[in-house]
Scaffold this motif. Structure first.
Motif, short mmCIF file in Angstrom:
data_model
loop_
_atom_site.label_atom_id
_atom_site.label_comp_id
_atom_site.label_asym_id
_atom_site.label_seq_id
_atom_site.Cartn_x
_atom_site.Cartn_y
_atom_site.Cartn_z
N GLU A 3 47.17 21.83 42.81
CA GLU A 3 48.15 22.75 42.25
C GLU A 3 49.56 22.27 42.62
O GLU A 3 49.83 21.93 43.77
N ALA A 4 50.45 22.21 41.65
CA ALA A 4 51.84 21.83 41.92
C ALA A 4 52.54 22.95 42.67
O ALA A 4 52.37 24.12 42.37
N ARG A 5 53.30 22.56 43.71
CA ARG A 5 54.02 23.54 44.52
C ARG A 5 55.46 23.10 44.65
O ARG A 5 55.74 21.91 44.72
N PRO A 6 56.39 24.06 44.71
CA PRO A 6 57.79 23.67 44.90
C PRO A 6 57.99 23.09 46.30
O PRO A 6 57.30 23.45 47.25
N ARG A 58 46.48 29.94 51.76
CA ARG A 58 45.22 30.68 51.67
C ARG A 58 44.21 29.82 50.93
O ARG A 58 44.51 29.30 49.85
N PHE A 59 43.04 29.68 51.48
CA PHE A 59 42.02 28.84 50.84
C PHE A 59 41.60 29.38 49.49
O PHE A 59 41.17 28.64 48.62
N GLU A 60 41.72 30.69 49.29
CA GLU A 60 41.40 31.25 47.98
C GLU A 60 42.52 30.99 46.96
O GLU A 60 42.39 31.30 45.80
N GLY A 61 43.61 30.41 47.43
CA GLY A 61 44.71 30.02 46.55
C GLY A 61 46.01 30.73 46.88
O GLY A 61 46.01 31.90 47.24
N GLY A 62 47.09 30.02 46.81
CA GLY A 62 48.41 30.58 47.05
C GLY A 62 48.76 30.69 48.53
O GLY A 62 47.96 30.39 49.41
N GLU A 109 58.19 37.72 48.05
CA GLU A 109 58.52 37.46 46.66
C GLU A 109 58.96 36.01 46.44
O GLU A 109 58.69 35.45 45.38
N CYS A 110 59.62 35.41 47.40
CA CYS A 110 60.14 34.06 47.24
C CYS A 110 59.17 32.97 47.70
O CYS A 110 59.22 31.85 47.18
N LEU A 111 58.33 33.27 48.68
CA LEU A 111 57.53 32.23 49.29
C LEU A 111 56.04 32.31 49.00
O LEU A 111 55.30 31.36 49.27
N CYS A 112 55.56 33.43 48.49
CA CYS A 112 54.11 33.57 48.27
C CYS A 112 53.75 33.49 46.81
O CYS A 112 54.51 33.65 45.94
#
Length: 112
Positions: A3-6, A58-62, A109-112
């Motif tokens: 997954e692409a992440r900033p 989180r291993f479930e994503g995000g 809101e900004c980091l998750c």
């Protein structure tokens, strides 16, 4: 598939701008790796520390924010000592202070 992440630096910048736009203040206490550094947040309300949290994958994503550090941040030097210890073990770690009555909401809101 990955997954692409900033980049971390971009995420920290967004958090600072968002906090300031909502009437609070935020500052980088220690700059880490601009691309993939971890983020440790000192949450404050009117200059009084109210919590320390770290952004975790989180291993479930995000991402999520987990509470870390000493239980009593009112003790002189408690937060700064914890941040210094973490930076010694992870020099890529960002430390950011967010001073706003809803600091945790802004961080989520900004980091998750």
């Amino acid at each position: 598939m990955t997954e692409a992440r900033p980049a971390t630096g971009l995420s920290v910048s967004a958090l600072i701008r968002r906090t300031e736009a909502e009437g609070g203040s935020a500052m980088v206490l220690a700059k880490g790796d601009a691309t993939a550094g971890a983020i440790l947040l000192l949450l404050a309300d009117r200059g009084r520390p109210v919590g320390l949290c770290e952004r975790v994958w989180r291993f479930e994503g995000g991402f999520g924010l987990d509470p870390v550090g000493p239980a009593d941040l009112e003790q002189p030097g408690a937060a700064s000592d914890y941040i210094a210890r973490r930076r010694r073990s992870d020099p890529d770690l960002w430390a950011v202070e967010v001073d706003h009555r809803e600091a945790l909401r802004l961080a989520r809101e900004c980091l998750c």
